[in-house]
Design an enzyme around this catalytic site. Structure first.
Site, short mmCIF file in Angstrom:
data_model
loop_
_atom_site.label_atom_id
_atom_site.label_comp_id
_atom_site.label_asym_id
_atom_site.label_seq_id
_atom_site.Cartn_x
_atom_site.Cartn_y
_atom_site.Cartn_z
N ASP A 16 -51.78 30.94 -46.36
CA ASP A 16 -50.73 30.06 -46.89
C ASP A 16 -49.42 30.85 -47.01
O ASP A 16 -49.34 31.83 -47.75
CB ASP A 16 -51.17 29.51 -48.26
CG ASP A 16 -50.21 28.46 -48.79
OD1 ASP A 16 -49.05 28.42 -48.35
OD2 ASP A 16 -50.65 27.67 -49.65
N ALA A 40 -44.20 26.76 -39.96
CA ALA A 40 -42.90 26.65 -40.65
C ALA A 40 -42.86 25.36 -41.46
O ALA A 40 -43.70 24.47 -41.27
CB ALA A 40 -41.76 26.64 -39.61
N THR A 42 -41.11 22.33 -41.34
CA THR A 42 -40.32 21.73 -40.26
C THR A 42 -39.80 20.33 -40.58
O THR A 42 -39.17 19.71 -39.72
CB THR A 42 -41.14 21.67 -38.95
OG1 THR A 42 -42.35 20.96 -39.24
CG2 THR A 42 -41.46 23.04 -38.42
N THR A 81 -34.75 28.49 -34.44
CA THR A 81 -34.26 27.16 -34.06
C THR A 81 -32.77 27.10 -33.75
O THR A 81 -31.98 27.92 -34.26
CB THR A 81 -34.56 26.19 -35.23
OG1 THR A 81 -33.93 24.94 -35.00
CG2 THR A 81 -34.05 26.73 -36.56
N TYR A 105 -32.88 23.26 -43.89
CA TYR A 105 -33.82 23.76 -42.89
C TYR A 105 -33.17 24.88 -42.05
O TYR A 105 -33.74 25.96 -41.88
CB TYR A 105 -34.28 22.61 -41.98
CG TYR A 105 -35.05 23.05 -40.76
CD1 TYR A 105 -36.35 23.51 -40.87
CD2 TYR A 105 -34.47 22.99 -39.49
CE1 TYR A 105 -37.07 23.91 -39.74
CE2 TYR A 105 -35.18 23.38 -38.37
CZ TYR A 105 -36.47 23.84 -38.50
OH TYR A 105 -37.17 24.24 -37.38
N1 LIG Z 1 -40.23 21.00 -33.17
C1 LIG Z 1 -39.05 21.40 -32.75
O1 LIG Z 1 -38.32 20.63 -32.10
C2 LIG Z 1 -38.58 22.81 -33.01
C3 LIG Z 1 -37.28 23.17 -32.56
C4 LIG Z 1 -36.83 24.46 -32.77
C5 LIG Z 1 -37.64 25.38 -33.39
N2 LIG Z 1 -38.87 25.02 -33.83
C6 LIG Z 1 -39.67 26.05 -34.50
O2 LIG Z 1 -40.90 26.17 -33.82
C7 LIG Z 1 -41.93 26.50 -34.75
C8 LIG Z 1 -43.04 25.47 -34.64
O3 LIG Z 1 -42.50 24.20 -34.94
P1 LIG Z 1 -43.36 22.86 -34.74
O4 LIG Z 1 -42.41 21.76 -34.57
O5 LIG Z 1 -44.46 23.13 -33.76
O6 LIG Z 1 -43.99 22.74 -36.18
P2 LIG Z 1 -45.05 21.68 -36.74
O7 LIG Z 1 -45.67 20.90 -35.64
O8 LIG Z 1 -44.40 20.95 -37.87
O9 LIG Z 1 -46.16 22.64 -37.31
C9 LIG Z 1 -45.86 23.47 -38.40
C10 LIG Z 1 -47.15 24.16 -38.80
O10 LIG Z 1 -46.84 24.99 -39.91
C11 LIG Z 1 -47.90 24.88 -40.81
N3 LIG Z 1 -47.48 25.17 -42.17
C12 LIG Z 1 -46.56 24.52 -42.90
N4 LIG Z 1 -46.50 25.05 -44.14
C13 LIG Z 1 -47.40 26.06 -44.17
C14 LIG Z 1 -47.80 26.99 -45.16
N5 LIG Z 1 -47.29 26.97 -46.39
N6 LIG Z 1 -48.75 27.90 -44.85
C15 LIG Z 1 -49.29 27.92 -43.62
N7 LIG Z 1 -48.97 27.06 -42.63
C16 LIG Z 1 -48.03 26.14 -42.91
C17 LIG Z 1 -48.36 23.44 -40.70
O11 LIG Z 1 -49.66 23.36 -41.20
P3 LIG Z 1 -50.35 21.96 -41.58
O12 LIG Z 1 -50.83 21.43 -40.27
O13 LIG Z 1 -51.45 22.38 -42.50
O14 LIG Z 1 -49.29 21.12 -42.21
C18 LIG Z 1 -48.25 23.20 -39.20
O15 LIG Z 1 -49.44 23.57 -38.54
C19 LIG Z 1 -41.26 26.53 -36.12
O16 LIG Z 1 -40.90 27.86 -36.40
C20 LIG Z 1 -40.01 25.70 -35.94
O17 LIG Z 1 -38.99 26.08 -36.84
C21 LIG Z 1 -39.36 23.76 -33.63
#
Ligand SMILES: NC(=O)c1ccc[n+]([C@@H]2O[C@H](COP(=O)([O-])OP(=O)(O)OC[C@H]3O[C@@H](n4cnc5c(N)ncnc54)[C@H](OP(=O)(O)O)[C@@H]3O)[C@@H](O)[C@H]2O)c1
Length: 278
Positions: A16, A40, A42, A81, A105
């Site tokens: 966590d 993250a 997100t 990001t 964020y």
């Molecule tokens: N999506 C985008 O368009 C985008 C764009 C730019 C950058 N990013 C970056 O890319 C990365 C991945 O993003 P994503 O969109 O794939 O994210 P996501 O689908 O929202 O997944 C985030 C993950 O983080 C986990 N998480 C959240 N809080 C937590 C905690 N306290 N301890 C442990 N795990 C935790 C969540 O677990 P649960 O499943 O248990 O909730 C989930 O598996 C991030 O660093 C994000 O900032 C994303």
């Protein structure tokens, strides 16, 4: 055994990010050669009302992972990001452009970048944008669902970026790790921030049109065809957290330092739609 060695995937229960002591204990127990942090906070709009949690997960936890990586002599791979920028620039952002996050964020993710840099570990920080993966929700899936329910859609046409698939990000990460960390000198590893996004760019409107066009090419029946996607301004769709109008990321540094050539965004999105729809 995966091609790059054993992979230990830890979920929120085991690791966590809001629990610094547990996080340190877990890293010390497994002693990973490479730590990959794809987790993250997100929920961009929710972060506006939960800044402490967003900063704990996005700002503090990456620094703890980096400190532990430093102690172990491991590599930290961390994702950041386009939201670290204000999106006002005209062209694509390079890594050295001034940051100016406009949302909680964005500020929390920038704090994470700084915390990683301060820890002094060997670290690869990949800033990406507009991510879509086969698992979980994404913009392409939302457009397909809405187009199957409605005769027409309204989609923002004045925000620009490059739709980038999770599989592309994973492939690039694996290539860099294999070629530059596992086989190279760790001391010479070019740590730092790199932009990683598919080539080309579009608006959310252009993205939606291409999703529906390709779905139709695959034989999917939709109520709303591509020509029924109306272009609107972001001002018509206000959200709690502002989004950058310009999310274009220049990937020259990734190409020059690591020799990575990125495919056009349409290629990744077509592949993603093949997976989702067939
Ligand atoms: N999506 C985008 O368009 C985008 C764009 C730019 C950058 N990013 C970056 O890319 C990365 C991945 O993003 P994503 O969109 O794939 O994210 P996501 O689908 O929202 O997944 C985030 C993950 O983080 C986990 N998480 C959240 N809080 C937590 C905690 N306290 N301890 C442990 N795990 C935790 C969540 O677990 P649960 O499943 O248990 O909730 C989930 O598996 C991030 O660093 C994000 O900032 C994303």
């Amino acid at each position: 055994m995966a091609p790059l060695g054993d992979v230990i995937a830890l979920d929120r229960a085991a690791c966590d990010l809001t629990q610094p002591d547990q996080l340190r204990r877990t890293v010390r127990e497994y002693r990973p050669a490479i730590i990959v942090n794809a987790a993250a906070f997100t929920a961009v709009d929710k972060a506006e009302t939960e800044p402490e949690l967003a900063f704990a997960i996005n700002g503090v936890a990456p620094g703890i992972l980096a400190e532990e990586a430093y102690a172990l002599g491991s590599l930290l791979v961390h994702y950041s990001t386009d939201y670290v920028f204000d999106g006002i620039a005209q062209g694509a952002y390079v890594e050295t452009d001034a940051v100016n996050p406009q949302s909680v964020y964005g500020r929390s993710k920038l704090a994470g970048e700084h915390a990683v840099a301060e820890a002094g570990a060997q670290a690869l920080v990949l800033r990406t944008c507009w991510v879509a993966g086969a698992h979980g929700g994404n913009f392409a899936k939302t457009m397909l669902r809405l187009a199957s329910e409605r005769e027409s859609l309204k989609v923002i046409a004045d925000q620009f970026g490059a739709p980038t698939t999770a599989s592309l990000i994973a492939d690039v990460t694996a290539q860099i790790v294999a070629r530059h960390w596992l086989t190279g000198s760790h001391e010479a590893f070019p740590s730092g921030v790199y932009h990683l996004a598919a080539a080309g760019d579009t608006s959310w409107h252009g993205y939606a049109v291409e999703v529906l066009r390709y779905a139709r090419e695959l034989g999917v029946e939709l109520k709303a065809n591509p020509e029924k996607v109306e272009a609107i301004s972001a001002t018509a769709y206000p959200l709690p957290a502002p989004r950058p109008a310009n999310s274009r990321l220049d990937t020259t540094r990734l190409r020059e330092i690591f020799g990575i050539h990125l495919p056009p965004w349409e290629q990744g999105i077509h592949h993603l739609l093949d997976l989702i729809l067939q």
